[in-house]
Design an enzyme around this catalytic site. Structure first.
Site, short mmCIF file in Angstrom:
data_model
loop_
_atom_site.label_atom_id
_atom_site.label_comp_id
_atom_site.label_asym_id
_atom_site.label_seq_id
_atom_site.Cartn_x
_atom_site.Cartn_y
_atom_site.Cartn_z
N HIS A 75 0.84 -1.20 0.00
CA HIS A 75 0.00 0.00 0.00
C HIS A 75 0.87 1.24 0.00
O HIS A 75 1.95 1.28 0.60
CB HIS A 75 -0.98 0.01 1.18
CG HIS A 75 -0.34 0.07 2.55
ND1 HIS A 75 0.11 1.25 3.10
CD2 HIS A 75 -0.11 -0.88 3.47
CE1 HIS A 75 0.58 1.02 4.31
NE2 HIS A 75 0.48 -0.27 4.57
N ASP A 77 -0.19 4.43 0.89
CA ASP A 77 -0.54 5.49 1.84
C ASP A 77 0.19 5.30 3.17
O ASP A 77 0.63 4.20 3.52
CB ASP A 77 -2.06 5.55 2.07
CG ASP A 77 -2.63 4.25 2.62
OD1 ASP A 77 -2.23 3.17 2.15
OD2 ASP A 77 -3.50 4.32 3.52
N ASP A 107 6.59 0.94 6.65
CA ASP A 107 5.16 0.68 6.46
C ASP A 107 4.60 1.56 5.34
O ASP A 107 3.98 2.57 5.62
CB ASP A 107 4.43 0.95 7.78
CG ASP A 107 2.97 0.57 7.74
OD1 ASP A 107 2.59 -0.25 6.86
OD2 ASP A 107 2.20 1.07 8.58
N GLU A 139 -5.03 1.88 2.43
CA GLU A 139 -4.99 0.72 3.32
C GLU A 139 -5.19 1.15 4.77
O GLU A 139 -5.89 0.50 5.54
CB GLU A 139 -3.66 -0.02 3.16
CG GLU A 139 -3.56 -1.34 3.92
CD GLU A 139 -3.02 -1.21 5.35
OE1 GLU A 139 -3.06 -2.20 6.10
OE2 GLU A 139 -2.55 -0.10 5.72
N GLU A 140 -4.56 2.26 5.14
CA GLU A 140 -4.57 2.69 6.53
C GLU A 140 -5.96 3.11 7.01
O GLU A 140 -6.22 3.15 8.21
CB GLU A 140 -3.59 3.85 6.74
CG GLU A 140 -2.14 3.51 6.45
CD GLU A 140 -1.50 2.61 7.50
OE1 GLU A 140 -2.21 2.19 8.44
OE2 GLU A 140 -0.31 2.31 7.38
N GLU A 167 4.10 -6.32 4.06
CA GLU A 167 4.03 -5.59 5.32
C GLU A 167 5.26 -5.92 6.17
O GLU A 167 5.87 -7.00 6.03
CB GLU A 167 2.77 -5.96 6.09
CG GLU A 167 1.48 -5.44 5.48
CD GLU A 167 1.19 -3.99 5.84
OE1 GLU A 167 2.03 -3.35 6.50
OE2 GLU A 167 0.11 -3.49 5.46
N HIS A 361 4.02 3.73 12.25
CA HIS A 361 3.13 4.75 12.80
C HIS A 361 3.78 5.62 13.88
O HIS A 361 3.13 6.48 14.44
CB HIS A 361 1.85 4.12 13.38
CG HIS A 361 1.01 3.40 12.37
ND1 HIS A 361 -0.30 3.02 12.62
CD2 HIS A 361 1.28 2.98 11.12
CE1 HIS A 361 -0.79 2.39 11.57
NE2 HIS A 361 0.16 2.35 10.64
#
Length: 388
Positions: A75, A77, A107, A139-140, A167, A361
């Site tokens: 992903h 984003d 990520d 995705e997030e 991931e 994150h």
């Protein structure tokens, strides 16, 4: 492994990090960049724009047309950086002590950079089966891009065989994870003066009772964990992430909303949570609110219900990654990915990628350079599988 390939990966990652693809923003510049790189390798390119046209998936293929082959999926984003104490610009790659820092490094732009770096290797090979690249949006915030992509694969009757979801797993092999279901529940009551609470219907108080009931169900779920479950924790979890409502301490709150999630181990647990909340609202909470405010409402919006990845005895994707990594066992994780969506399309799926989820994150997110090297070793090793 050529050091040039690692240098290419580092340079591509710097470019990817410079695109601030926070989920609230467009990812089109990054998608255009990736499409150009893959197009220069001779890949067949398909762009799938989202509903607002501001975001897109990229699906690209090297090798022969037709069914089969392997998808490398990531992903594009990233999560926001606001409110985080970064020691450098999060959208400018920084190298220090064998680590590459920046938002999305682990990520999961590190995996995407590695996939783009190895594309020329596969372009020069004589592939008997296709290699696909699937780069998604949002995705997030609910795996909306992957859901869109899978529906397009189905509509066009495209049937790849395997998918590797990159991931961050420290290149460990992951064969299962919980689902991720996200909701916003909105409460509408009746405003009034705080001195006469019985003449209104307090939406904040209703939300508080709702959350307490959700937590009670969460305690019940601990006793429903399947025997031998490998998840940590082994039960379905629920949690409230945000609550917002009211406008003053001396005013009966007319509106409130609660953002919450659950991570189901299985579908029956998800149904148990939703059924328990529905019955509580229909038979307890709404009747209490409507005694003074017949117009009172409780409405739950589904933000996203992302299927879990179910471990399977027969998993060709897992077995190939076993061979390439040297791992001999697979694990399960509690965080969600897009893997379950690809599994629902009939693909054999595994999650394996560079970097640690512990860094995702967070401020000063990073990926170790040796993790990128391990990823490159695995990806280039796929060549023999696709040439056979």
């Amino acid at each position: 492994m050529s050091s040039d390939l690692l240098d290419d990966t580092r340079a591509i990652l710097a470019d990817l990090i410079a695109f601030p693809t926070v989920s609230s923003e467009s990812n089109l510049e990054l998608i255009t960049y990736a499409a150009e790189k893959l197009g220069n390798c001779g890949a067949r390119i398909s762009l799938m724009r989202g509903e607002d046209g501001n975001k897109a998936n990229l699906f690209a293929t090297l090798g022969p047309e037709g069914d089969g082959g392997i998808i490398l999926s990531g992903h594009t984003d990233v999560v926001p950086v606001e409110g985080q104490a970064w020691t450098s610009d999060p959208f400018a790659l920084r190298e220090e002590d064998g680590r590459l820092y920046g938002r999305g490094t682990c990520d999961m732009k590190g995996f995407i950079a590695a996939a783009l770096a190895v594309a020329p290797v596969f372009a020069e090979a004589q592939l008997s089966r296709p290699l696909h690249f699937a780069f998604t949006y949002d995705e997030e915030t609910g795996c909306f891009g992957a859901r869109h992509l899978v529906s397009e694969l189905e509509a066009n009757d495209l049937r790849p065989s395997l998918a590797i979801i990159g991931e961050p797993t420290m290149m460990k092999v992951i064969e299962g994870h919980k689902g991720c279901y996200e909701y916003t529940t909105r409460f509408t009551g009746r405003e009034g003066h705080g001195s006469a609470p019985d003449k209104g219907a307090n939406a904040v108080e209703a939300a508080a009772r709702y959350m307490c009931h959700l937590m009670e169900i969460g305690e019940e779920l601990k006793g429903l964990a399947p025997k031998g479950n490998r998840f940590d924790p082994p039960w379905t979890t629920v949690q409230v992430g945000r609550i917002s409502g009211g406008n003053a301490r001396n005013t009966i709150a007319g509106h409130c909303e609660v953002e919450w999630e659950m991570r189901p181990v299985n579908r029956s647990d998800a149904l148990h949570v939703k059924s328990g909340l529905r019955q509580f609202c229909d038979h307890v909470l709404l009747p209490a609110m409507r005694r003074t405010a017949p117009e009172a409402e409780i409405v739950t919006e589904v933000i996203g219900e992302v299927e879990g990845l179910e471990p399977a005895d027969d998993n060709a994707a897992r077995d190939i990654v076993f061979e390439l990594t040297g791992e001999r066992s697979a694990d399960v994780v509690s965080f969600g990915t897009e893997a379950g969506l690809f599994q629902s399309h009939g693909l054999s799926v595994v999650v394996c990628g560079p970097g640690s989820i512990e860094q995702a994150h967070k401020p000063d997110e990073f990926i170790a350079i040796d993790q990128l090297q391990r990823c490159l070793d695995v990806l280039t090793g796929l060549k023999t599988k696709l040439e056979a």
